[in-house]
Design an enzyme around this catalytic site. Sequence first.
Site, mmCIF file in Angstrom:
data_model
loop_
_atom_site.group_PDB
_atom_site.id
_atom_site.type_symbol
_atom_site.label_atom_id
_atom_site.label_comp_id
_atom_site.label_asym_id
_atom_site.label_seq_id
_atom_site.Cartn_x
_atom_site.Cartn_y
_atom_site.Cartn_z
ATOM 1 N N ASP A 155 0.810 -1.216 0.000
ATOM 2 C CA ASP A 155 0.000 0.000 0.000
ATOM 3 C C ASP A 155 0.843 1.266 0.000
ATOM 4 O OD1 ASP A 155 0.782 -0.587 2.667
ATOM 5 O OD2 ASP A 155 -0.695 0.829 3.416
ATOM 6 N N GLU A 156 0.264 2.289 -0.574
ATOM 7 C CA GLU A 156 0.720 3.673 -0.482
ATOM 8 C C GLU A 156 2.158 3.890 -0.948
ATOM 9 O OE1 GLU A 156 -2.037 5.704 2.920
ATOM 10 O OE2 GLU A 156 -0.204 4.739 3.626
ATOM 11 N N LEU A 157 2.533 3.291 -2.059
ATOM 12 C CA LEU A 157 3.802 3.666 -2.664
ATOM 13 C C LEU A 157 3.665 5.086 -3.184
ATOM 14 C CD1 LEU A 157 6.661 2.866 -3.685
ATOM 15 C CD2 LEU A 157 5.558 2.259 -5.853
#
Length: 848
Positions: A529-531
Amino acid sequence: MALAAPTALAAPTALAEQAGQTGQAIPAASGSALGVANGARLQLRWELQRKPAGAQLPQGGTPARFILANGDRQPLPGSGWSLYFTGIDRMPAGAQSGGLVLEQVAGGLFRLRPGPDFKGLAPGQTLEFAYRHNDSVFMPSRSPGAPYLVYDATPDAGVSLQYTVATLTEPAQRGKVGSPHSAVSPEDTYWRNAGADLLPASSVPPVLPTPLLLQPGASRLALAGRPNISAPAALANEAALARSLFPAALAASGGPPLRLTVGAVEGHASSEAYRLTISAAGGIDIVGNSAAGVAHGVQTLRDLMPLPGAAAPALPELTIVDAPRFGYRGFMLDVARNFHGKETVFKWLDLMARFKLNKFHFHLTDDEGWRIEIAGLPELTTIGAVRGHSAKPGVRLQPAYGSGPDPRDASGSGYYTRADYKEIVRYAAARHIEVTPEIEMPGHARAAVQAMESRYRRLKSAGSGDAARYLLNDLDDRSEYVSAQLFNDNVINPGLESSYTFVEHVVRELAALHREAGAPMKTIHMGGDELANGAWEKSPASLAMMRKHGLETSADLWDYFYDRVDAIVRKHGMVTSGWEELAARKTTLDGASKLIPNPRFTRNGFIAYVWNDTLGAEDLAYRLANAGYDIVLTPVTRMYFDMAHNANPEEHGVNWGAYVELDTVYDFDPLDIMKDAPEAARAGKDRLTEYGKRRVRGIQANLFSETARDPARLDYLVMPRMAALAERAWADAPGWAATADPAKAAALHRSAWSGFVNALGQRVLPRLDLEGAGLAYRIAPPGLVLYNGRVLANHVLPGMTLRYTSDGSDPTPASSPVTGPIAERGTIRVAAFDRKGRSGPVASIESR
C-alpha cells in the site's frame, strides 16, 4: 496439549546493550551543568488558537501556538540548541514568529531552532511561537508530541520537556453543523441512542455473535457441581477451555456430563460448524465438524453460563446449530508504529477466540519499526526495532508517535524474539486462529531500509565483499517523493537484486518459524500500500532494470517487483496476500488518479485486503472481486478501529478516513457497501456480481497504532467494536439488510440492534468485568435531553448503570442511580459505570 497460559513477558530487546553495541550511550541529562537551561526544567504548552469574535479565518489549516516557559535558573541561549517533537501532520517550514524557525527533520519528526533574531529566554521568561498548522485539527491525536531539547554541545543528549496540550474544546476550526467534524452534544447522543430499546433480561439474546439456529427447551440444567468432561485426546485444548468455564466454587463433582466430539453437523459443510445441546436429563453435548467447531461451541457455552456470582447457577435447555457466514473473520494489530508486548497479543487472541474470530493479521513492520527477529540480519532489530534520538545516522530510528528521545521507551522500541514469535503462533493455533504476518513493501519500509543500509556501511567499512547482499535502497537514487507519513526515503528499490535476496531471506525465516511452531503458514501478507508517486523514477538501478526487461513505466516495474515477490512466496508453499494496490494498477481518468483491477495477477491467487472505500473508491473492492481477485473487506470508513468514535475532542484516535461509532461497524453490509448511500452516490458504481460474491473471503478490522501507546488505549479503541465486527463476520446476513421495504427494514433493524446492544450492556461486558479480564473497554458518555422540565438519560448499551449528580460535581460509584426522568434542578452530570465501578466520560446538561 492443553491451552497454554501467557508467560511473563520477556524484555523485548536489551535496549541499553544495543545502544552500547552501536557505540552510542543512552543520553544523559544536559543543561544546567553547561551554564544553560536544563530541558527538564522547561515547560512547553501547545494549544489551538480561537478565532476572535467576528473574525474570518482563511480556509485550510489551523492557527496554533507553542508557549515555552523557562523554569530553570539558567537562560535558554540565543543559539546552539534545537527543540524536537513528533507529529502526524505536515507542518509549515521556515521562520514563523518569536524568532524561531520550524523545520522538518524527516517524516513526522520536526524541530524548532533559534533564528538570527532570537535573543534567548531568561529564567522565568515565557515565549510564544505562533504558526499555522497545515491541516485542520479537530482531535488531540493531531497535536505535536514528546518534545525534547538538544544542545549542539551535547548532540546525543536529548532531554524531555514538561509538556501539556491544552484541552481542545470547540475549536474555531470545527466544521459547520452537519459536517462530519461537528461536535456531538449530549442531545445528539441521546437521540442516536434512542434507536434501541431497553430489554428485560429474559429477552436479551443469550449468544453473540448471533447463531444460525437456537431452539429453546422448557427446563433448565442445574449446575450442582463441575461437569464430568469427556473428550478424545485430540480435543485436549477444547476440554481445558470447557473446564475453565466452571467456577472453582462449584463442587468438584456432581455436575452434569459434558461431552465434546468431532462429528458431522448435519446441513453444514463448514469445518467451523458446531451443534450444542443442553438437556436437563442428558447434560451438555458439543459436536463440531472439526476441533475448531468444537471450540466455537465451547465459546457459545461460555456465553450461556450464568454471570459469576449467581446464587443458583443453571443453564437453559436448548439446541444451537451454528456455522459462520464468512470463512475469514479477522483482526489486524499494528505493532510497528507503537510496540505492544506478547502479553497484550495473548489478550487479544483470547478475545478473538471468544468472539469466534479466526485470522490474526500481524502488522510487524513499517516505516517506524521492525518488530520480529530474523536470523542472520541482526540490524533489523538492533536498529530497526529501536527509536530514540541520535546525532549520528544509522544508530537507531528517529522518534515517532510520541516515543521521545529515550531508546528505552517501551512503545517506541521493542521486538519479538524468535522464541516469542513461535509462542504467539502456538498460542493462536491452540485457539484455532491463523497468524498472518505482514512485511510491508515496497513502501512503508523505512525501518528495513535504514537497517540494511547501516549493515551495508558497517560491512563496507570493514572491507567485506558481502556488504551489499541485502541492501534495499539505491544510493544513487535521486527520486523525489513524499509518502503518506511524510518520508522521502522509505521505499525498497525493485532495481536491486539485493532487494529480492532480502525478501527471500525474510520469507524463508518466517516460514521456518511457523513450521517450528507447528502451524505452517498458508499465506504471508506482503504489504503493497501507499507507494508514493515519484518513487524509483530517478533511480539508476530501477531505470536499468526497466531497460533490461523492456518495462515502460513505474507501474510496469511494480508488476515486475510483485511477480518476483510472488514467485518467492510460492516457492515456500504459500499464497501471496497484500493490500488492494497489490491487485490494482494505477492509471488516470479525466486527469485524476484511478485504480483499476490489474489483469496481470488475476491467475496468481493473490488475496487483496481492500481498505479504500473513500469518496470515489467506494466500489473498488467489488471491482477487484468481479475481476477475479479473492478479497478481504477491511473498509476504512467501517472497520478501522484506530478511527475516533466521533469528532468530540475528548475522543481518542485519528480521523483521516472517518469517524467510526459502534453502530457504524454494526450497520456494515459487506455485500452492499453503499447500501445507505443516496441513489446519486451509487450511480456509476459497480455492485458485486454473483461471481464476485464468491470471491469475498470475509471481513477484517484494523487497528493501526499511531495513537495507541499503551494497552488501555488499545482496549478503548477495539472494544466493544470488536463485538460488532464478530456479529457481521459470523452471523448470517441480517434480515434488515435484505428487506426492500424501508419501514419493515427499519423495524427489523431496531429489533436486531436492540438485541445486540442489550446483550453487550447486560451480559457480555459485565461478564468480562466480573471474570477479571482486565479490559478497559470504552464506556461511552450517556445521552441527555431536557424534556418537559426533566432530564432524560440513556446509553448506547442499555443496561449499563447510569449515575448522576445535580450539584455540578462528577458522579461517583456512590452517586444516585438514574432510574427514570431526573427532576432535580441545576447542572445535571451523568456517567455510566461498569460492574467494577469504572466510569466513562461525564455528560452534562443544565436543568433550570
